[in-house]
Scaffold this motif. Structure first.
Motif, mmCIF file in Angstrom:
data_model
loop_
_atom_site.group_PDB
_atom_site.id
_atom_site.type_symbol
_atom_site.label_atom_id
_atom_site.label_comp_id
_atom_site.label_asym_id
_atom_site.label_seq_id
_atom_site.Cartn_x
_atom_site.Cartn_y
_atom_site.Cartn_z
ATOM 1 N N SER A 165 6.180 -34.261 41.246
ATOM 2 C CA SER A 165 6.735 -34.481 42.381
ATOM 3 C C SER A 165 6.638 -36.030 42.626
ATOM 4 N N ASN A 166 5.688 -36.722 42.112
ATOM 5 C CA ASN A 166 5.466 -38.117 42.247
ATOM 6 C C ASN A 166 6.630 -38.992 41.770
ATOM 7 N N HIS A 167 7.109 -38.181 40.575
ATOM 8 C CA HIS A 167 7.912 -38.798 39.786
ATOM 9 C C HIS A 167 9.491 -38.054 39.984
ATOM 10 N N ASN A 168 9.736 -37.701 41.545
ATOM 11 C CA ASN A 168 11.038 -36.972 41.871
ATOM 12 C C ASN A 168 11.555 -36.047 41.214
ATOM 13 N N ALA A 169 10.598 -35.125 40.364
ATOM 14 C CA ALA A 169 10.963 -33.821 40.066
ATOM 15 C C ALA A 169 10.628 -32.816 40.911
ATOM 16 N N SER A 170 11.172 -31.715 40.738
ATOM 17 C CA SER A 170 11.086 -30.460 41.639
ATOM 18 C C SER A 170 10.163 -29.484 41.032
ATOM 19 N N PRO A 171 8.826 -29.200 41.270
ATOM 20 C CA PRO A 171 8.177 -28.420 40.575
ATOM 21 C C PRO A 171 8.013 -27.154 41.258
ATOM 22 N N SER A 172 7.767 -26.208 40.507
ATOM 23 C CA SER A 172 7.655 -24.624 41.120
ATOM 24 C C SER A 172 6.370 -24.305 40.197
ATOM 25 N N MET A 173 5.193 -23.920 40.859
ATOM 26 C CA MET A 173 4.082 -23.685 40.451
ATOM 27 C C MET A 173 3.614 -22.363 40.459
ATOM 28 N N VAL A 174 3.552 -21.824 39.311
ATOM 29 C CA VAL A 174 3.151 -20.313 39.231
ATOM 30 C C VAL A 174 1.561 -19.952 39.381
ATOM 31 N N CYS A 175 1.435 -19.290 40.515
ATOM 32 C CA CYS A 175 -0.103 -18.914 40.868
ATOM 33 C C CYS A 175 -0.052 -17.487 40.878
ATOM 34 N N ARG A 176 -0.372 -16.963 39.822
ATOM 35 C CA ARG A 176 -0.528 -15.609 39.530
ATOM 36 C C ARG A 176 -1.752 -14.856 39.945
ATOM 37 N N ASP A 218 0.073 -31.768 25.921
ATOM 38 C CA ASP A 218 1.202 -32.500 25.204
ATOM 39 C C ASP A 218 1.867 -33.285 26.435
ATOM 40 N N TYR A 219 1.475 -33.083 27.788
ATOM 41 C CA TYR A 219 2.129 -33.776 29.088
ATOM 42 C C TYR A 219 1.366 -35.056 29.168
ATOM 43 N N LYS A 220 2.331 -36.114 29.079
ATOM 44 C CA LYS A 220 1.644 -37.533 29.552
ATOM 45 C C LYS A 220 2.304 -38.089 30.991
ATOM 46 N N SER A 221 3.407 -37.849 31.267
ATOM 47 C CA SER A 221 3.966 -38.342 32.728
ATOM 48 C C SER A 221 5.070 -37.793 33.170
ATOM 49 N N GLY A 222 5.352 -37.535 34.534
ATOM 50 C CA GLY A 222 6.450 -36.875 35.075
ATOM 51 C C GLY A 222 7.697 -37.720 34.912
ATOM 52 N N GLU A 223 7.561 -38.880 34.473
ATOM 53 C CA GLU A 223 8.497 -39.743 34.352
ATOM 54 C C GLU A 223 9.963 -39.210 33.757
ATOM 55 N N LYS A 224 9.776 -38.513 32.525
ATOM 56 C CA LYS A 224 10.789 -38.153 31.721
ATOM 57 C C LYS A 224 11.526 -36.954 32.538
ATOM 58 N N PHE A 225 10.682 -36.213 33.535
ATOM 59 C CA PHE A 225 11.469 -34.884 34.136
ATOM 60 C C PHE A 225 11.962 -35.137 35.593
ATOM 61 N N SER A 226 12.332 -36.743 35.923
ATOM 62 C CA SER A 226 12.664 -36.905 37.133
ATOM 63 C C SER A 226 13.883 -36.377 37.405
ATOM 64 N N GLY A 227 14.237 -35.657 38.379
ATOM 65 C CA GLY A 227 15.409 -34.788 38.739
ATOM 66 C C GLY A 227 15.648 -33.604 38.301
ATOM 67 N N GLN A 228 14.614 -33.173 37.466
ATOM 68 C CA GLN A 228 14.375 -31.772 36.880
ATOM 69 C C GLN A 228 13.929 -30.721 37.847
ATOM 70 N N ASN A 229 14.256 -29.455 37.551
ATOM 71 C CA ASN A 229 13.626 -28.137 38.407
ATOM 72 C C ASN A 229 12.541 -27.940 37.161
ATOM 73 N N VAL A 230 11.115 -28.022 37.331
ATOM 74 C CA VAL A 230 10.196 -28.009 36.260
ATOM 75 C C VAL A 230 9.384 -26.575 36.809
ATOM 76 N N LEU A 231 9.126 -25.624 35.943
ATOM 77 C CA LEU A 231 8.022 -24.421 36.330
ATOM 78 C C LEU A 231 6.885 -25.020 35.704
ATOM 79 N N VAL A 232 5.765 -24.854 36.446
ATOM 80 C CA VAL A 232 4.500 -25.133 36.041
ATOM 81 C C VAL A 232 3.780 -23.860 35.864
ATOM 82 N N VAL A 233 3.287 -23.417 34.902
ATOM 83 C CA VAL A 233 2.611 -22.159 34.568
ATOM 84 C C VAL A 233 1.237 -22.456 34.848
ATOM 85 N N GLY A 234 0.524 -22.220 35.921
ATOM 86 C CA GLY A 234 -0.872 -22.111 36.146
ATOM 87 C C GLY A 234 -1.408 -23.057 37.201
ATOM 88 N N CYS A 235 -2.081 -22.636 38.017
ATOM 89 C CA CYS A 235 -2.522 -23.093 39.451
ATOM 90 C C CYS A 235 -3.981 -23.783 39.565
#
Length: 420
Positions: A210-221, A181-198
């Motif tokens: 990241s390119n849209h100025n969000a701060s992603p944390s990627m879960v690498c389990r 359901d994800y299309k673009s990072g534009e709507k997440f600009s300025g947010q801290n986003v948890l991305v589950v999956g590497c």
């Protein structure tokens, strides 16, 4: 047609629903795998019906992929049988270019799927020796039963999203999306986003955020292989194909890992632990695809993308507790946790397909006229190879039966609509 009459004699409910006799295979799924099979059958002069639950071809590509997506492999390894990509397409076609190619492909081979036909069940009728495929229309709930001699399962490996069971996720007060359901990072600009999956999706979504100025944390389990998309002036995939013709897989794996270390550095320093099994061996034995880096690793080095371990729980207010005791504050969660086959939910057969929704054995041909295309974990090139083999196999039987039988008029009950 005697098989059809035998079916009528033994099924009291046969005339209670609309029935269609298909004088050829029924293909379930109008994605690249289904289209490839249909084109190969068309080349053989064999009639077919393609059933598709969505309202368009390649619904995964059209409706469940992000905007920046490109093919991860060069176009020559992604083209379908009998029609190459246009010469003016780049080496790695974009999402929209690939969809245009598939639309042109369907038009070129006169493939017209029955859209909005959701398969409810498919089973082999021992009495008649025919397959019975029941569908329900998504637009008007009309039920139809297709009767055929051959069944081609082309729903693929990515039919349904996988949603992990994460403690507290259901009560999380922020937004939760699956990568489909994800299309673009534009709507997440300025947010801290948890991305589950590497995997490839997790890496690319994190890069886009990241390119849209969000701060992603990627879960690498789990462990993951990260390779450069290109080595020595060639795509990594093309190089793998060439080298494995001359050298054993273990040797090519060692070579790739050395090249990855030289070109990308030590990825384990950033929390991306490599498996002990080499990337090609892991792909061949477990079906796990290595990540082909297109820029995410540089963002990880720079600290623009954080790599974190597994999740212990998520609180309603967005606090994430990790398995190592660290805590994060997040505004949104994106689940890049992949997909699964949906075949067990509708196919009433236990010999060819296993409980995980993948075929057993060589992966493309079962007994009693059932086939599978796009399940061999070899991408579009594997699906194309399956499609060619399936059409050739059905073609041999078709030609033999055509020679033996004279052309005759088909007799059908008034509720058994004219044959395809």
């Amino acid at each position: 047609m005697e098989n059809l009459f035998r079916l009528v004699d033994h099924d009291q409910d046969f005339f209670s629903r609309r029935c269609i006799w298909v004088n050829g295979p029924v293909i379930i799924g109008a994605g690249p795998s289904g289209l490839a099979t249909a084109s190969c059958l068309r080349q053989q002069g064999i009639p077919f019906v393609v059933l598709e639950k969505s309202d368009c071809i390649a619904s995964l590509w059209q409706k469940r992929t992000y905007n920046r997506l490109k093919l991860h492999l060069p176009k020559q390894f992604c083209q379908l049988p009998n029609l190459p990509f246009p010469e003016n397409f780049p080496e790695y076609p974009t999402k929209s270019q690939f969809i245009d190619y598939l639309e042109s492909y369907a038009t070129n081979f006169d493939i017209k799927p029955q859209f909005n036909e959701c398969v409810q069940s498919a089973r082999y009728d021992e009495t008649s020796g025919l397959w019975r495929v029941k569908t329900k229309s998504a637009s008007n709930n009309t039920e139809v039963e297709y009767i055929c001699k051959w069944l081609v399962v082309a729903t693929g490996e990515n039919a349904e999203r996988v949603v992990p069971d994460i403690d507290g996720l259901k009560d999380f007060g922020g937004q939760v999306f699956h990568a489909c359901d994800y299309k673009s990072g534009e709507k997440f600009s300025g947010q801290n986003v948890l991305v589950v999956g590497c995997g490839n999706s997790g890496m690319e979504v994190s890069l886009d955020l990241s390119n849209h100025n969000a701060s992603p944390s990627m879960v690498c389990r789990s462990e993951v292989h990260v390779l450069p998309r290109e080595m020595l002036g060639k795509s990594t995939f093309e190089l793998a194909v060439l080298l494995t013709k001359w050298f054993p897989v273990w040797f090519v794996d060692k070579l790739f890992l050395i090249m990855a270390w030289l070109l990308l550095g030590n990825s384990e320093k950033y929390g991306l632990k490599r498996p002990s099994t080499g990337p090609l061996q892991l792909k061949n034995t477990k079906g796990k695809t290595p990540v082909l880096d297109i820029g995410a690793l540089q963002k990880i080095r720079n600290g623009d993308i954080k790599v974190v371990p597994g999740i212990k729980k998520i609180s309603r207010d967005g606090q994430v507790e990790l398995v190592n005791g660290d805590k994060l504050e997040v505004d949104s969660v994106i689940l890049a946790t992949g997909y699964k086959s949906n075949v067990p939910s509708w196919l009433q057969e236990g010999d060819f397909f296993s409980k995980n929704g993948f075929p057993r054995g060589d992966g493309w041909k079962g007994n009693a006229g059932i086939y599978a295309v796009g399940f061999t974990r070899r991408g579009l090139s594997g699906a194309s190879s399956d499609a060619v083999k399936i059409a050739e196999d059905i073609g041999k039987i078709w030609k033999q039966e055509t020679k033996q039988q004279k052309k005759r008029t088909t007799v059908c009950h008034r509720r058994c609509i004219s044959q395809f």
